[in-house]
Design a protein around this motif. Structure first.
Motif, PDB file in Angstrom:
ATOM      1  N   MET A 250       0.830  -1.200   0.000  1.00  0.00           N
ATOM      2  CA  MET A 250       0.000   0.000   0.000  1.00  0.00           C
ATOM      3  C   MET A 250       0.872   1.261   0.000  1.00  0.00           C
ATOM      4  N   HIS A 251       0.224   2.403  -0.225  1.00  0.00           N
ATOM      5  CA  HIS A 251       0.967   3.666  -0.301  1.00  0.00           C
ATOM      6  C   HIS A 251       1.729   3.968   0.989  1.00  0.00           C
ATOM      7  N   ASP A 252       1.173   3.533   2.124  1.00  0.00           N
ATOM      8  CA  ASP A 252       1.816   3.821   3.411  1.00  0.00           C
ATOM      9  C   ASP A 252       2.888   2.808   3.786  1.00  0.00           C
ATOM     10  N   GLY A 253       3.179   1.866   2.880  1.00  0.00           N
ATOM     11  CA  GLY A 253       4.245   0.904   3.146  1.00  0.00           C
ATOM     12  C   GLY A 253       3.805  -0.350   3.866  1.00  0.00           C
ATOM     13  N   LYS A 254       2.499  -0.491   4.126  1.00  0.00           N
ATOM     14  CA  LYS A 254       2.000  -1.721   4.738  1.00  0.00           C
ATOM     15  C   LYS A 254       1.606  -2.717   3.644  1.00  0.00           C
ATOM     16  N   ALA A 255       1.721  -3.998   3.993  1.00  0.00           N
ATOM     17  CA  ALA A 255       1.368  -5.055   3.050  1.00  0.00           C
ATOM     18  C   ALA A 255      -0.104  -5.388   3.155  1.00  0.00           C
ATOM     19  N   LEU A 256      -0.655  -5.915   2.052  1.00  0.00           N
ATOM     20  CA  LEU A 256      -2.013  -6.420   2.087  1.00  0.00           C
ATOM     21  C   LEU A 256      -2.058  -7.730   1.306  1.00  0.00           C
ATOM     22  N   GLN A 257      -2.445  -8.787   2.004  1.00  0.00           N
ATOM     23  CA  GLN A 257      -2.618 -10.091   1.364  1.00  0.00           C
ATOM     24  C   GLN A 257      -3.806  -9.973   0.419  1.00  0.00           C
ATOM     25  N   SER A 258      -3.546 -10.084  -0.884  1.00  0.00           N
ATOM     26  CA  SER A 258      -4.564  -9.727  -1.871  1.00  0.00           C
ATOM     27  C   SER A 258      -5.363 -10.907  -2.399  1.00  0.00           C
ATOM     28  N   ALA A 259      -4.808 -12.091  -2.350  1.00  0.00           N
ATOM     29  CA  ALA A 259      -5.509 -13.321  -2.726  1.00  0.00           C
ATOM     30  C   ALA A 259      -4.652 -14.487  -2.261  1.00  0.00           C
ATOM     31  N   THR A 260      -5.289 -15.631  -2.017  1.00  0.00           N
ATOM     32  CA  THR A 260      -4.538 -16.809  -1.587  1.00  0.00           C
ATOM     33  C   THR A 260      -5.012 -18.035  -2.352  1.00  0.00           C
ATOM     34  N   SER A 261      -4.110 -19.020  -2.445  1.00  0.00           N
ATOM     35  CA  SER A 261      -4.422 -20.287  -3.093  1.00  0.00           C
ATOM     36  C   SER A 261      -3.824 -21.397  -2.231  1.00  0.00           C
ATOM     37  N   HIS A 262      -4.628 -22.394  -1.907  1.00  0.00           N
ATOM     38  CA  HIS A 262      -4.218 -23.411  -0.940  1.00  0.00           C
ATOM     39  C   HIS A 262      -4.221 -24.813  -1.545  1.00  0.00           C
ATOM     40  N   TYR A 263      -3.187 -25.587  -1.190  1.00  0.00           N
ATOM     41  CA  TYR A 263      -3.152 -27.011  -1.524  1.00  0.00           C
ATOM     42  C   TYR A 263      -3.483 -27.789  -0.262  1.00  0.00           C
ATOM     43  N   PHE A 264      -4.545 -28.593  -0.328  1.00  0.00           N
ATOM     44  CA  PHE A 264      -5.008 -29.309   0.856  1.00  0.00           C
ATOM     45  C   PHE A 264      -4.486 -30.739   0.965  1.00  0.00           C
ATOM     46  N   GLY A 265      -3.842 -31.224  -0.097  1.00  0.00           N
ATOM     47  CA  GLY A 265      -3.456 -32.625  -0.064  1.00  0.00           C
ATOM     48  C   GLY A 265      -4.703 -33.492  -0.015  1.00  0.00           C
ATOM     49  N   ASP A 266      -4.629 -34.625   0.737  1.00  0.00           N
ATOM     50  CA  ASP A 266      -5.806 -35.490   0.855  1.00  0.00           C
ATOM     51  C   ASP A 266      -6.372 -35.497   2.279  1.00  0.00           C
ATOM     52  N   GLY A 267      -5.985 -34.490   3.079  1.00  0.00           N
ATOM     53  CA  GLY A 267      -6.446 -34.420   4.473  1.00  0.00           C
ATOM     54  C   GLY A 267      -7.951 -34.283   4.592  1.00  0.00           C
TER      55      GLY A 267
END
Length: 480
Positions: free
Chosen positions: A223-240
């Protein structure tokens, strides 16, 4: 007139004086959100919802090109279903909202208002996946979810928010991991192409990964103020999840196997990123590719003969070229209209008055740079798309430069702490892989690990936090 026109801008706090207040002012003055009577829940107004509609339309089209189909799952999850995956339920337990009564009657089993829908998708897959011929299942849903947040901020954190959640089931680990990375890359491409937001792609540490996932991948924006923002995520679940929900299929050798699953999502918090990456002290600045209204035509001296007619003629011509155009024919002064257009972030303003009609030109004003260009009426349909394309690419380049100029490298822990304290942005530092070192960083600086980037660098051989051998280079930062 000038004093009135400046009034709206004066009501927005300067981002350099108080960034948090600036953000709230822009959200309110651009009429994106209104607070509701329900704690932590926001009302998306037309200006805000229109941005989400454009995000949904374009992102959905990208999903479908990869074979994804949309479904819709129930709002409620029975407690017994949620309890099936231990790590998952423990990760969400503090944020879950429960329904205990239906009318006057107490329910035999509590219902959770969905915080996410893994368990519902798993229950579905257990019923419809039987053979390798049934795979893969590539499903996504657009919906709202509820997480009972203690502190809330418009778009960034609210008790209810809109998002999409993709859930896929695959025959093999390799296919599932390939899909996980494919969707992460799709998010990164979407953010650059439509929102003009550059990102860093990487893997989350075990401490920061999604509850129940084997691996979580993320795109992190600055962001403009130097903070991060998690914008999207993708997860691998295996077979749990598959084992917990008995999602089995008969493979090509006629043997029973468990599916391998993924999940991936982006929410309305990305609108918060859009505001904080591109906005300025006059309000919102929207990239043309995502702006609901790309051009605002403002008639000057609209009471004079021929002005409104010419404005309407140009509006129709531009719309026929595939552009999104509005014409402000309200009784407000031109200066007030200019100010409103700027606060709302509309990419291009087109001014048309009696003098312009005499010359046969309109004045185009870019929202991001305020650059003015006189364009002949007969060239508007060809020149304006070029102007918008240039604005889109230049906004991305400015955001890239901001990101690159706010990435620092720390060879020692003392250097890291000084950088985190004095230089807003990302700090690259080696890490041993021990969660204890992550916790120490957070305790000492309030910064967290943002991701282990795919493009690894070797800054040193040891972890500056503890002195043991380093395993990964990590991006660290303070985040929303």
């Amino acid at each position: 007139m000038a004093d009135k026109a400046n009034k709206l801008v004066r009501e927005i706090t300067s981002m350099n004086d108080d960034f948090a207040q600036w953000y709230t002012d822009v959200v309110k003055k651009a009429e994106l959100i209104e607070y509701s009577k329900v704690r932590g829940c926001m009302i998306l107004r037309p200006n805000g919802y229109a941005i989400w509609e454009n995000i949904q339309k374009n992102l959905d089209a990208m999903f479908k090109k990869t074979g994804v189909e949309n479904v819709y799952m129930p709002l409620f999850i029975p407690e017994s279903l949620l309890q099936k995956e231990k790590d998952h339920v423990e990760g969400f337990a503090p944020e879950v909202a429960w329904v205990t009564h239906g009318g006057d009657e107490k329910l035999e089993e509590r219902l959770c208002v969905r915080p996410t829908s893994e368990t519902l998708f798993c229950d579905l897959y257990s019923k419809i996946v039987h053979s390798h011929r049934d795979l893969p299942k590539l499903y996504n849903q657009w919906c709202s979810v509820v997480r009972w947040e203690k502190t809330t901020r418009p778009f960034l954190r609210s008790a209810e928010f809109l998002w999409q959640e993709g859930h896929t089931a695959h025959a093999t680990k390799e296919e599932a991991i390939e899909r996980t990375i494919q969707m992460l890359n799709l998010y990164a491409d979407f953010l650059e192409q439509y929102l003009a937001i550059p990102v860093i792609k990487g893997q989350k540490t075990d401490k920061e990964k999604f509850a129940g996932a084997e691996d979580t991948y993320t795109v992190e924006a600055l962001m403009h103020d130097g903070k991060a923002l998690q914008s999207a995520t993708s997860h691998y679940f295996g077979d749990g999840f598959a084992k917990a929900f008995e999602i089995q299929y008969t493979d090509k050798e006629n043997k029973l196997s468990y599916v391998h699953q993924t999940s991936w999502g982006m929410s309305t918090r990305i609108i918060g990123a859009l505001i904080m990456v591109h906005g300025d002290d006059s309000g919102l600045v929207l990239p043309p590719n995502i702006a609901p209204t790309q051009i605002m035509i403002i008639p000057v001296a609209q009471h004079k003969e021929g002005v409104l007619e010419k404005a309407d003629q140009i509006k129709k011509a531009l719309e026929n070229s595939g552009l999104s155009v509005k014409c402000d024919v309200s009784e407000k002064s031109p200066g007030w209209k200019f100010s409103e257009q700027e606060i709302r972030g509309i990419p291009l303003r087109l001014e048309i008055g009696p003098k312009d009609i005499e010359k046969g030109t309109a004045t185009a004003v870019r929202r991001d740079t305020r650059e003015k260009t006189e364009i002949p009426f007969d060239a508007l349909e060809t020149q304006i798309p070029i102007l918008l394309e240039k604005m889109q690419s230049e906004m991305l380049e400015r955001a890239k430069k901001h990101l690159e100029s706010h990435i620092y490298t720390a060879a020692t822990y003392d250097e890291f702490k000084e950088l985190i304290k004095t230089k807003p942005g990302f700090v690259k530092m080696m890490w041993c892989g021990d969660e204890a070192c992550e916790l120490k960083v957070k305790e000492d600086t309030t910064a967290t690990s943002r991701c282990m980037p795919f493009e690894q660098e070797k800054i040193g051989d040891v972890c500056p936090i503890c002195g043991r051998p380093a395993k990964k280079m990590v991006y660290w930062g303070k985040a929303y």
